[in-house]
Design an enzyme around this catalytic site. Structure first.
Site, PDB file in Angstrom:
ATOM      1  N   GLU A   1      20.235  -2.814  -7.356  1.00 48.97           N
ATOM      2  CA  GLU A   1      20.790  -1.514  -7.741  1.00 48.97           C
ATOM      3  C   GLU A   1      21.443  -0.911  -6.492  1.00 48.97           C
ATOM      4  O   GLU A   1      20.782  -0.735  -5.472  1.00 48.97           O
ATOM      5  CB  GLU A   1      19.690  -0.589  -8.262  1.00 48.97           C
ATOM      6  CG  GLU A   1      19.183  -1.010  -9.644  1.00 48.97           C
ATOM      7  CD  GLU A   1      17.992  -0.188 -10.130  1.00 48.97           C
ATOM      8  OE1 GLU A   1      17.908   0.057 -11.342  1.00 48.97           O
ATOM      9  OE2 GLU A   1      17.142   0.192  -9.310  1.00 48.97           O
TER      10      GLU A   1
ATOM     11  N   SER B   1      12.510   2.732  -3.816  1.00 54.20           N
ATOM     12  CA  SER B   1      12.449   2.549  -5.264  1.00 54.20           C
ATOM     13  C   SER B   1      12.630   3.859  -6.005  1.00 54.20           C
ATOM     14  O   SER B   1      12.951   3.862  -7.186  1.00 54.20           O
ATOM     15  CB  SER B   1      11.073   2.012  -5.668  1.00 54.20           C
ATOM     16  OG  SER B   1      10.777   0.845  -4.993  1.00 54.20           O
TER      17      SER B   1
HETATM   18  N1  LIG Z   1       6.842  -3.706  -3.756  1.00 53.16           N
HETATM   19  C1  LIG Z   1       7.836  -3.781  -4.604  1.00 53.16           C
HETATM   20  O1  LIG Z   1       7.737  -4.434  -5.648  1.00 53.16           O
HETATM   21  C2  LIG Z   1       9.124  -3.073  -4.302  1.00 53.16           C
HETATM   22  C3  LIG Z   1      10.254  -3.408  -5.054  1.00 53.16           C
HETATM   23  C4  LIG Z   1      11.473  -2.806  -4.732  1.00 53.16           C
HETATM   24  C5  LIG Z   1      11.526  -1.869  -3.721  1.00 53.16           C
HETATM   25  N2  LIG Z   1      10.389  -1.555  -3.015  1.00 53.16           N
HETATM   26  C6  LIG Z   1      10.522  -0.569  -1.934  1.00 53.16           C
HETATM   27  O2  LIG Z   1      10.584  -1.283  -0.711  1.00 53.16           O
HETATM   28  C7  LIG Z   1      10.003  -0.502   0.337  1.00 53.16           C
HETATM   29  C8  LIG Z   1       8.911  -1.301   1.000  1.00 53.16           C
HETATM   30  O3  LIG Z   1       7.880  -1.532   0.048  1.00 53.16           O
HETATM   31  P1  LIG Z   1       6.866  -2.758   0.178  1.00 53.16           P
HETATM   32  O4  LIG Z   1       6.174  -2.847  -1.116  1.00 53.16           O
HETATM   33  O5  LIG Z   1       7.569  -3.916   0.757  1.00 53.16           O
HETATM   34  O6  LIG Z   1       5.851  -2.141   1.259  1.00 53.16           O
HETATM   35  P2  LIG Z   1       4.795  -2.925   2.162  1.00 53.16           P
HETATM   36  O7  LIG Z   1       3.729  -1.947   2.446  1.00 53.16           O
HETATM   37  O8  LIG Z   1       4.436  -4.223   1.559  1.00 53.16           O
HETATM   38  O9  LIG Z   1       5.612  -3.226   3.498  1.00 53.16           O
HETATM   39  C9  LIG Z   1       6.070  -2.220   4.388  1.00 53.16           C
HETATM   40  C10 LIG Z   1       6.225  -2.818   5.774  1.00 53.16           C
HETATM   41  O10 LIG Z   1       6.836  -1.854   6.611  1.00 53.16           O
HETATM   42  C11 LIG Z   1       6.254  -1.966   7.901  1.00 53.16           C
HETATM   43  N3  LIG Z   1       6.472  -0.731   8.649  1.00 53.16           N
HETATM   44  C12 LIG Z   1       5.827   0.448   8.554  1.00 53.16           C
HETATM   45  N4  LIG Z   1       6.332   1.321   9.436  1.00 53.16           N
HETATM   46  C13 LIG Z   1       7.313   0.690  10.116  1.00 53.16           C
HETATM   47  C14 LIG Z   1       8.187   1.065  11.179  1.00 53.16           C
HETATM   48  N5  LIG Z   1       8.142   2.281  11.695  1.00 53.16           N
HETATM   49  N6  LIG Z   1       9.063   0.145  11.638  1.00 53.16           N
HETATM   50  C15 LIG Z   1       9.103  -1.090  11.112  1.00 53.16           C
HETATM   51  N7  LIG Z   1       8.294  -1.498  10.114  1.00 53.16           N
HETATM   52  C16 LIG Z   1       7.412  -0.625   9.633  1.00 53.16           C
HETATM   53  C17 LIG Z   1       4.786  -2.253   7.602  1.00 53.16           C
HETATM   54  O11 LIG Z   1       4.167  -2.845   8.724  1.00 53.16           O
HETATM   55  C18 LIG Z   1       4.896  -3.186   6.410  1.00 53.16           C
HETATM   56  O12 LIG Z   1       4.936  -4.535   6.787  1.00 53.16           O
HETATM   57  C19 LIG Z   1       9.530   0.781  -0.314  1.00 53.16           C
HETATM   58  O13 LIG Z   1      10.507   1.755  -0.172  1.00 53.16           O
HETATM   59  C20 LIG Z   1       9.370   0.387  -1.756  1.00 53.16           C
HETATM   60  O14 LIG Z   1       9.488   1.467  -2.642  1.00 53.16           O
HETATM   61  C21 LIG Z   1       9.205  -2.147  -3.276  1.00 53.16           C
END
Ligand SMILES: NC(=O)c1ccc[n+]([C@@H]2O[C@H](COP(=O)([O-])OP(=O)(O)OC[C@H]3O[C@@H](n4cnc5c(N)ncnc54)[C@H](O)[C@@H]3O)[C@@H](O)[C@H]2O)c1
Length: 604
Positions: A154, A121
C-alpha cells in the site's frame, strides 16, 4: 527524470524489517540494514539467514543467489549509516513518538533528495512526515507479512507528498515484483482497516470462551476459506504490534468500539506473550521465531476426534446411531445436502416442505452426480448406489421413521417454526432435529417443538459443496447427546465440525460479514475502488477472493439479511448495514445471480 534507487536503507529488522531487506536484496538493490543495538542486529541477520535458507531448501532460491543476496546487505547499528541511501524504509515498533523521533533524525542524516518511507500499519503518515523538513518526500510504504511472500504494497500519499515521489515509488514496487495500491492517509489504510476489527472480534470470542482457539481458527480456515485462522494470524503479526494498530485505529478511525483492543491482548503483551516472535502467543511455538506449533495445556486431548476441536459439554454423552436422514426443502442447500448424505452412505428421504414433490430437486441431484462422474470424483456404480439410497417424497408424514431430520426450507422464521411443530408431531422420539438456518436463532425454532433438547443447528457455510466445515449450533436446551450425534454424523460426511453457541452469525458469519460490510462502507466513503479493495485483501492478506467478489457470490440480499441479524442482536453501531448495501438490494442488484451486484456479471 525518475529516481534510480540503487541503495536503500531499512530501519528496524524485526518481523517486517528483515523481510523488507530480503525483498530489496533479492531484487538486486543494495541495502543498509540498521538496528538499535548489536544484539538486535544479530537477531535481524539471523531472521534473514533463516528465511533465505528456507527458500534454498524449498528450491525457490539458488545457493549462489542467496550468497549474492547476503552480499548486498550491509548490517549497521545506528542511523548514521544511512547518509548515502536513495530511500529509507522505517520498520520500528508502531509508536508515533518513536517514529517521529526517527524521522527527525533521518532528516538530519540523509541526503536532501532521499525519500523517507514508513511501513506503519495504522499511524498517520502525515503526522510522521511533519517531523521532517521534507514532508513532500515522505510516503507510507506498507508491506505485508511475510514481506517476501505477500505481493501487495500500500503506497500512502499525504496531502503534501509530491506526485513524482509517488510515481517513482510505484515504479520501484513494480521492479520488486509487487503490486501497489495508492491511497490517502487514513488509519489502517485498506487492508488493516478491514482486517483488525475481525481479528479483535475473534480474540473476544476466545476471551469470553465462546469457542476454543482451535475451533475459531479452523472455522475461519475451513468455513471462511481463509489461508489462516485469526488467532494464528495475530501470533504471526505480533500481539504488541496488533495492540498498537488497534489502539490507533480506535483513536483515529472513528472510535469504533470494535477496534478497542480486547483486554486479553494487552494482558498477553504485558506478560511477554507476543506471538511467534517470543515463542508464545495464542499458541506455543517450538522456539522464538519458529512457525512450528507445539502442544500446550490448551491443546485438545489426542483421544478426542480432531473434528470436535475439544469443545466442552459433548464428551459425556455418546452419539445415537443414524442410518436414515430426512431432508426437507428444495433449495440449493437442500439439494446439495441430499447428495452429500446419499454419497456418504445414508438412506435419504428428500421431502419438499410444501405439498408437491419437486421434480426439480431430483433432476438437479442427478445432474450433479453425473457431473461428479464426468469429473472422475465418483464411479458410475457409486452414483447409481447413491441415487438408489434416495427416496423422493412429497409427504412430511414419511419422516416418521427417520433418525435425523435436516431442515433447509426458506429462511423465514414463521415457516420454520410451523415445520418444526409438524415434525414434533410426526417424528419418533429421540430423533435429532436440525435446522440449517444461517441467521435465525435456533432456540426460536427449537421452542416450536416439545423436545428442544433434540434440536440444534447444522450450519453449512456457503458455498456448501466446497466448504469442508459444519458449525454445530447448540442452544441453551440442546442435549450433549444431540451434539455428539451431530458431530458423529458430520464426521461421517467427511466434514470438520466446530461447536458454537446460538448467537447471530454463529462463528463464521459473525466474523466474516462485518468485514464485508466494512468493505462496502469503505467503497461508499470513496476511499478505494471495488478492484483496489478486492486486490488489497487478496494480495495483502492472501484471501482467495476479495470482499466484493464474496458479496456478489453470496448475494447482496442474503448478505444484508445476515448483517441485519448481527446488528439486531448486538446493537453495535459499527455493525449497522452499510447504506450502499441496502440501496443495491433495493435496486435489485443482488449479485452474480441477478447479473449485477458490485460488478456487472452480464456476459461473463
Ligand atoms: N507485524 C506485521 O505483521 C506488520 C505488517 C505490516 C506492517 N507492520 C508495521 O511494521 C512496523 C514494524 O513492526 P514489526 O511487527 O516488524 O515490529 P517488531 O517489534 O517485530 O520489530 C521492530 C524492530 O525495530 C527495532 N527498533 C526499535 N527501535 C529502533 C531504533 N531506534 N532504531 C532501529 N531499530 C529499532 C527493534 O529492535 C525491532 O527489531 C510497525 O510500524 C508495524 O505496524 C507490521
Amino acid at each position: 527524470m525518475a529516481r534510480e534507487f540503487t541503495r536503500v536503507g531499512v530501519v528496524g529488522l524485526g518481523t517486517m524489517g528483515a523481510g523488507i531487506v530480503e525483498v530489496f536484496a533479492r531484487n538486486g538493490v543494495d541495502v543498509v540494514a540498521v538496528e538499535i543495538s548489536e544484539a538486535a542486529l544479530a537477531r535481524g541477520r539471523a531472521t534473514l539467514t533463516r528465511s533465505t535458507d528456507r527458500a534454498v531448501a524449498k528450491g525457490k532460491l539458488a545457493e549462489d543467489d542467496r550468497d549474492a543476496l547476503h552480499s548486498r546487505v550491509d548490517f549497521q547499528v545506528g542511523l548514521d549509516a544511512l547518509h548515502a541511501v536513495d530511500l529509507v524504509i522505517e520498520a520500528v515498533p508502531e509508536r508515533l513518538d518513536l517514529k517521529r523521533r526517527i524521522f527527525a533524525e533521518l532528516d538530519r542524516v540523509c541526503r536532501p533528495d532521499t525519500i523517507l518511507a514508513t511501513n506503519t500499519s495504522s499511524l498517520s503518515v502525515t503526522d510522521i512526515s511533519v517531523a521532517t523538513q521534507r514532508p513532500q518526500q515522505v510516503v507510507g510504504l506498507h508491506f505485508f507479512n511475510p514481506a517476501p511472500v505477500m505481493k501487495l504494497v500500500e503506497v500512502v500519499r499525504t496531502v503534501v507528498t509530491a506526485a513524482d515521489v509517488v510515481d517513482d515509488v510505484e515504479a520501484l514496487c513494480a521492479r520488486l515484483g509487487k503490486v501497489d495500491v495508492t491511497i490517502d492517509d487514513r488509519a489502517g489504510f485498506i487492508a488493516n482497516a478491514l482486517l483488525f476489527g475481525y481479528l479483535n472480534h475473534a480474540v473476544s470470542m476466545f476471551e469470553t470462551r465462546y469457542a476454543t482457539r482451535e475451533d475459531i481458527d479452523v472455522a475461519m480456515k475451513l468455513g471462511g476459506g481463509l489461508p489462516m485462522g485469526p488467532l494464528a494470524l495475530l501470533d504471526l503479526i505480533g500481539l504488541d504490534t496488533s495492540y498498537e494498530i488497534l489502539n490507533t485505529m480506535y483513536r483515529h478511525g472513528g472510535r469504533d468500539r470494535r477496534h478497542a483492543p480486547t483486554p486479553l491482548i494487552r494482558q498477553m503483551v504485558t506478560a511477554g506473550l507476543l506471538g511467534r516472535k517470543s515463542g508464545r502467543g495464542f499458541y506455543t511455538y517450538e522456539k522464538p521465531g519458529s512457525p512450528k506449533v507445539v502442544p500446550d495445556e490448551q491443546t485438545p486431548a489426542a483421544t478426542q476426534p480432531e473434528s470436535t476441536g475439544g469443545s466442552a459439554g459433548s464428551e459425556l454423552a455418546g452419539p445415537v446411531a443414524v442410518t436414515t436422514v430426512g431432508l426437507v426443502g428444495v433449495g440449493a442447500i437442500a439439494t446439495g445436502l441430499v447428495e452429500v448424505f446419499a454419497r456418504a452412505g445414508y438412506e435419504v428421504l428428500s421431502v419438499d416442505g410444501d405439498t408437491e414433490p419437486s421434480a426439480g430437486i431430483s433432476e438437479t441431484v442427478r445432474a450433479s452426480l453425473d457431473e461428479g462422474v464426468a469429473r472422475g470424483d465418483l464411479s458410475a456404480a457409486d452414483r447409481d448406489a447413491a441415487l438408489a439410497r434416495i427416496t423422493w417424497s412429497a409427504s412430511l408424514e414419511q419422516l416418521a421413521d427417520v433418525d435425523l431430520v435436516v431442515e433447509a426450507v426458506a429462511e423465514e422464521l414463521g415457516g420454520k417454526q410451523a415445520l418444526f411443530a409438524r415434525l414434533d408431531e410426526i417424528c419418533k422420539p429421540g430423533v435429532l432435529l436440525a435446522t440449517t438456518t444461517s441467521s435465525l436463532p435456533v432456540i426460536e425454532v427449537a421452542m416450536a417443538t416439545r423436545r428442544p433438547a433434540d434440536v440444534l443447528g447444522l450450519h453449512f457455510p456457503d458455498p456448501t459443496a466446497r466448504r469442508p466445515l459444519v458449525e454445530v449450533v447448540r442452544t441453551v436446551h440442546t442435549s450433549a447427546e444431540a451434539t455428539a450425534t451431530a458431530q458423529a454424523v458430520c464426521a461421517a460426511l467427511g466434514r470438520t465440525t466446530v461447536v458454537c453457541g446460538d448467537r447471530a452469525g454463529f462463528m463464521v458469519n459473525a466474523l466474516l460479514f462485518p468485514y464485508l460490510n466494512d468493505a462496502v462502507r469503505m467503497l461508499e466513503a470513496g476511499y478505494a475502488s471495488v478492484d483496489d479493495i478486492d486486490h488489497a485483501m487478496k494480495l495483502g492478506c492472501g484471501y482467495p477472493v476479495g470482499p466484493f467478489a464474496v458479496l456478489d457470490a453470496v448475494g447482496l440480499d442474503v448478505s444484508l439479511g445476515i448483517q441485519r441479524s448481527l446488528y439486531r442482536e448486538q446493537r453495535e453501531p459499527g455493525l449497522a448495514p452499510a447504506p450502499l448495501l441496502e440501496h443495491l438490494v433495493t435496486a435489485g442488484h443482488l449479485g452474480r445471480r441477478a447479473g449485477r451486484g458490485f460488478r456487472d456479471h452480464t456476459g461473463r
